[in-house]
Design a protein around this motif. Structure first.
Motif, PDB file in Angstrom:
ATOM      1  N   MET A   3       0.819  -1.210   0.000  1.00 53.69           N
ATOM      2  CA  MET A   3       0.000   0.000   0.000  1.00 53.69           C
ATOM      3  C   MET A   3       0.854   1.262   0.000  1.00 53.69           C
ATOM      4  N   PHE A   4       2.156   1.137   0.199  1.00 54.19           N
ATOM      5  CA  PHE A   4       3.039   2.291   0.268  1.00 54.19           C
ATOM      6  C   PHE A   4       3.644   2.659  -1.078  1.00 54.19           C
ATOM      7  N   THR A   5       3.470   1.820  -2.081  1.00 50.22           N
ATOM      8  CA  THR A   5       4.070   2.097  -3.385  1.00 50.22           C
ATOM      9  C   THR A   5       3.010   2.058  -4.471  1.00 50.22           C
ATOM     10  N   LYS A   6       3.311   2.716  -5.576  1.00 51.09           N
ATOM     11  CA  LYS A   6       2.385   2.736  -6.704  1.00 51.09           C
ATOM     12  C   LYS A   6       2.766   1.711  -7.759  1.00 51.09           C
ATOM     13  N   ARG A   7       3.995   1.230  -7.732  1.00 50.02           N
ATOM     14  CA  ARG A   7       4.436   0.251  -8.719  1.00 50.02           C
ATOM     15  C   ARG A   7       5.262  -0.826  -8.014  1.00 50.02           C
ATOM     16  N   PRO A   8       5.356  -1.979  -8.639  1.00 47.91           N
ATOM     17  CA  PRO A   8       6.137  -3.047  -8.016  1.00 47.91           C
ATOM     18  C   PRO A   8       7.614  -2.668  -7.931  1.00 47.91           C
ATOM     19  N   ARG A   9       8.226  -3.097  -6.862  1.00 43.75           N
ATOM     20  CA  ARG A   9       9.660  -2.873  -6.686  1.00 43.75           C
ATOM     21  C   ARG A   9      10.369  -4.211  -6.631  1.00 43.75           C
ATOM     22  N   PHE A  10      11.627  -4.174  -6.924  1.00 45.06           N
ATOM     23  CA  PHE A  10      12.462  -5.366  -6.913  1.00 45.06           C
ATOM     24  C   PHE A  10      13.336  -5.292  -5.674  1.00 45.06           C
ATOM     25  N   ILE A  11      13.184  -6.256  -4.785  1.00 46.75           N
ATOM     26  CA  ILE A  11      13.922  -6.239  -3.523  1.00 46.75           C
ATOM     27  C   ILE A  11      14.940  -7.372  -3.514  1.00 46.75           C
ATOM     28  N   ILE A  12      16.172  -7.001  -3.211  1.00 42.03           N
ATOM     29  CA  ILE A  12      17.273  -7.949  -3.101  1.00 42.03           C
ATOM     30  C   ILE A  12      17.724  -7.935  -1.652  1.00 42.03           C
ATOM     31  N   ALA A  13      17.754  -9.100  -1.025  1.00 40.83           N
ATOM     32  CA  ALA A  13      18.198  -9.196   0.366  1.00 40.83           C
ATOM     33  C   ALA A  13      19.545  -9.906   0.410  1.00 40.83           C
ATOM     34  N   LEU A  14      20.482  -9.312   1.126  1.00 37.37           N
ATOM     35  CA  LEU A  14      21.759  -9.964   1.387  1.00 37.37           C
ATOM     36  C   LEU A  14      21.772 -10.358   2.857  1.00 37.37           C
ATOM     37  N   ILE A  43      20.120  -0.181   1.378  1.00 35.11           N
ATOM     38  CA  ILE A  43      19.669   0.220   2.711  1.00 35.11           C
ATOM     39  C   ILE A  43      20.091  -0.832   3.715  1.00 35.11           C
ATOM     40  N   GLY A  44      20.236  -0.417   4.933  1.00 32.54           N
ATOM     41  CA  GLY A  44      20.419  -1.420   5.954  1.00 32.54           C
ATOM     42  C   GLY A  44      21.580  -1.292   6.879  1.00 32.54           C
ATOM     43  N   ARG A  45      22.003  -2.427   7.308  1.00 35.49           N
ATOM     44  CA  ARG A  45      22.979  -2.719   8.345  1.00 35.49           C
ATOM     45  C   ARG A  45      22.272  -2.913   9.669  1.00 35.49           C
ATOM     46  N   ARG A  46      21.115  -2.406   9.843  1.00 34.94           N
ATOM     47  CA  ARG A  46      20.289  -2.693  11.016  1.00 34.94           C
ATOM     48  C   ARG A  46      19.037  -3.362  10.484  1.00 34.94           C
ATOM     49  N   PHE A  47      18.847  -4.626  10.810  1.00 34.73           N
ATOM     50  CA  PHE A  47      17.818  -5.401  10.124  1.00 34.73           C
ATOM     51  C   PHE A  47      16.412  -4.855  10.275  1.00 34.73           C
ATOM     52  N   ILE A  48      16.066  -4.277  11.391  1.00 32.08           N
ATOM     53  CA  ILE A  48      14.710  -3.734  11.522  1.00 32.08           C
ATOM     54  C   ILE A  48      14.570  -2.493  10.649  1.00 32.08           C
ATOM     55  N   ILE A  63      18.248  -2.779  -2.347  1.00 31.86           N
ATOM     56  CA  ILE A  63      19.209  -3.790  -1.926  1.00 31.86           C
ATOM     57  C   ILE A  63      19.325  -3.681  -0.410  1.00 31.86           C
ATOM     58  N   ALA A  64      18.838  -4.692   0.282  1.00 26.68           N
ATOM     59  CA  ALA A  64      18.794  -4.659   1.744  1.00 26.68           C
ATOM     60  C   ALA A  64      19.953  -5.449   2.347  1.00 26.68           C
ATOM     61  N   ASP A  65      20.740  -4.763   3.139  1.00 24.69           N
ATOM     62  CA  ASP A  65      21.820  -5.376   3.907  1.00 24.69           C
ATOM     63  C   ASP A  65      21.173  -5.858   5.197  1.00 24.69           C
ATOM     64  N   LYS A  66      20.746  -7.090   5.230  1.00 22.43           N
ATOM     65  CA  LYS A  66      19.944  -7.742   6.268  1.00 22.43           C
ATOM     66  C   LYS A  66      18.480  -7.413   6.010  1.00 22.43           C
ATOM     67  N   TYR A  67      17.657  -8.433   6.176  1.00 15.35           N
ATOM     68  CA  TYR A  67      16.236  -8.256   5.915  1.00 15.35           C
ATOM     69  C   TYR A  67      15.443  -9.134   6.882  1.00 15.35           C
ATOM     70  N   THR A  68      14.278  -9.557   6.502  1.00 20.48           N
ATOM     71  CA  THR A  68      13.400 -10.284   7.422  1.00 20.48           C
ATOM     72  C   THR A  68      14.002 -11.589   7.910  1.00 20.48           C
ATOM     73  N   TYR A  69      14.897 -12.185   7.138  1.00 11.21           N
ATOM     74  CA  TYR A  69      15.487 -13.456   7.552  1.00 11.21           C
ATOM     75  C   TYR A  69      16.346 -13.288   8.796  1.00 11.21           C
ATOM     76  N   THR A  70      17.037 -12.171   8.896  1.00  5.62           N
ATOM     77  CA  THR A  70      17.834 -11.898  10.091  1.00  5.62           C
ATOM     78  C   THR A  70      16.923 -11.780  11.304  1.00  5.62           C
ATOM     79  N   ILE A  71      15.786 -11.128  11.128  1.00  5.18           N
ATOM     80  CA  ILE A  71      14.831 -10.999  12.236  1.00  5.18           C
ATOM     81  C   ILE A  71      14.312 -12.382  12.639  1.00  5.18           C
ATOM     82  N   LYS A  72      13.986 -13.212  11.654  1.00  4.50           N
ATOM     83  CA  LYS A  72      13.493 -14.560  11.956  1.00  4.50           C
ATOM     84  C   LYS A  72      14.528 -15.360  12.729  1.00  4.50           C
TER      85      LYS A  72
END
Length: 177
Positions: A3-14, A43-48, A63-72
């Motif tokens: 709901m925060f975007t108007k078009r699809p985005r491509f997210i890469i998690a490292l 973006i990142g270095r702090r997973f939240i 490009i996310a430096d840590k993502y939901t997997y780190t939180i899990k």
């Protein structure tokens, strides 16, 4: 679509333990994509923070430096299981690609020691092993678009693999959308 975007985005998690090379590869990939005429934001270095920024970031490629997997992995280690967290994971945008930089604790500790920064709470052999085991368990269960890369390879070799896979997946993504 969020709901925060108007078009699809491509997210890469490292993902990977501290010292596995995630931050380096994020920067290299962002710079490489820019040379290809693709707007990308690392973006990142702090997973939240990384995870939440994907909700408001307007760049096409994130490009996310840590993502939901780190939180899990962190929640599993702490024994935290709740419907709220599961709902949160289901609400957040899923990454299109996950690169898991697999490094053992001794390599990671060498890299961490070479930094001129104070060590983080989990930047100990015990902490790194906890996260390494958590990632191994998590990624053995879910293989969809997770690329396990050997962090012992050179920075250039890893970057070349990440850039190649990213361009292929990005092309497919843009074709679909």
């Amino acid at each position: 679509m969020s709901m925060f975007t108007k078009r699809p985005r491509f997210i890469i998690a490292l993902e990977g333990i501290d010292g596995s090379g995630k931050t380096t590869q994020c920067k290299l990939l962002r710079n490489y994509l820019k040379t290809q005429g693709i707007k990308a934001r690392a973006i990142g270095r702090r997973f939240i923070g990384s995870t939440l920024l994907t909700l408001i970031c307007k760049t096409d490629v994130i490009i996310a430096d840590k993502y939901t997997y780190t939180i899990k992995v962190y929640f599993c280690h702490k024994g935290i299981k709740s419907k709220l967290f599961n709902g949160l994971f289901n609400f957040l945008p899923k990454p299109n690609i996950v690169f898991y930089l697999n490094a053992d604790a001794s390599l990671a500790l060498e890299r961490i020691a070479s930094r001129a920064k104070k060590r983080g709470k989990y930047e100990t052999e015990e902490g790194l092993l906890i996260f390494a085991q958590g990632y191994d368990t998590l990624f053995s269960e879910s293989c969809n678009m997770v690329y396990k890369l050997n962090a012992f390879e050179s920075v250039e070799q890893i970057h070349e693999k990440i850039a190649h896979i990213t361009l292929l997946q990005l092309f497919d993504f843009k074709t679909e959308h």
